[in-house]
Design an enzyme around this catalytic site. Structure first.
Site, PDB file in Angstrom:
ATOM      1  N   HIS A   8       0.817  -1.213   0.000  1.00 54.58           N
ATOM      2  CA  HIS A   8       0.000   0.000   0.000  1.00 54.58           C
ATOM      3  C   HIS A   8       0.855   1.269   0.000  1.00 54.58           C
ATOM      4  O   HIS A   8       0.436   2.290  -0.532  1.00 54.58           O
ATOM      5  CB  HIS A   8      -0.988  -0.015   1.167  1.00 54.58           C
ATOM      6  CG  HIS A   8      -2.204  -0.816   0.861  1.00 54.58           C
ATOM      7  ND1 HIS A   8      -2.206  -2.198   0.905  1.00 54.58           N
ATOM      8  CD2 HIS A   8      -3.449  -0.450   0.469  1.00 54.58           C
ATOM      9  CE1 HIS A   8      -3.400  -2.636   0.557  1.00 54.58           C
ATOM     10  NE2 HIS A   8      -4.173  -1.605   0.289  1.00 54.58           N
ATOM     11  N   TYR A  41      -9.088   8.055   2.235  1.00 53.58           N
ATOM     12  CA  TYR A  41      -9.164   6.602   2.408  1.00 53.58           C
ATOM     13  C   TYR A  41      -8.087   6.176   3.399  1.00 53.58           C
ATOM     14  O   TYR A  41      -6.901   6.365   3.153  1.00 53.58           O
ATOM     15  CB  TYR A  41      -8.967   5.950   1.047  1.00 53.58           C
ATOM     16  CG  TYR A  41      -9.247   4.472   0.936  1.00 53.58           C
ATOM     17  CD1 TYR A  41      -9.600   3.693   2.017  1.00 53.58           C
ATOM     18  CD2 TYR A  41      -9.152   3.849  -0.301  1.00 53.58           C
ATOM     19  CE1 TYR A  41      -9.856   2.338   1.882  1.00 53.58           C
ATOM     20  CE2 TYR A  41      -9.412   2.499  -0.454  1.00 53.58           C
ATOM     21  CZ  TYR A  41      -9.750   1.747   0.642  1.00 53.58           C
ATOM     22  OH  TYR A  41     -10.002   0.407   0.494  1.00 53.58           O
TER      23      TYR A  41
END
Length: 103
Positions: free
Chosen positions: A21, A40
């Protein structure tokens, strides 16, 4: 609208999940933003390996609603070895009910 959902990380995969990520594909990030997904954040409960995701949606779609797009399917395939997934490699997600918000 802000939504939250949970997913499950496979044991021992915390660092790999973070690494992937941290290097999220720019074209995937751009796609999410184009579809109204912003702010997010994903949290990990290390005791249970549960991932808690929170995202702002301005386009009526969450990141999980974009699964018909090729880049999302490639990301799901890329992540399938470290997460609980469905047969199509989409992450198993469970929506969370908002019970409190403080401004």
């Amino acid at each position: 609208m802000k939504i939250a959902f949970k997913m499950r990380l496979k044991p021992g995969c915390k660092e790999e999940y973070r690494k992937r990520h941290d290097a999220i594909w720019p074209e995937l990030k751009q796609l999410l933003k184009q579809h109204g997904v912003s702010d997010y954040t994903i949290f990990l409960d290390e005791e249970t390996n549960i991932l808690f995701a929170v995202q702002q949606q301005d386009g009526g779609q969450s990141s999980q609603d974009l699964g018909k797009l090729a880049i999302v399917q490639r990301w799901w395939d890329y992540m399938a070895d470290i997460m609980e997934t469905n047969e199509d490699h989409s992450p198993v997600t469970m929506p969370l009910l908002k019970v409190f918000h403080m401004d």
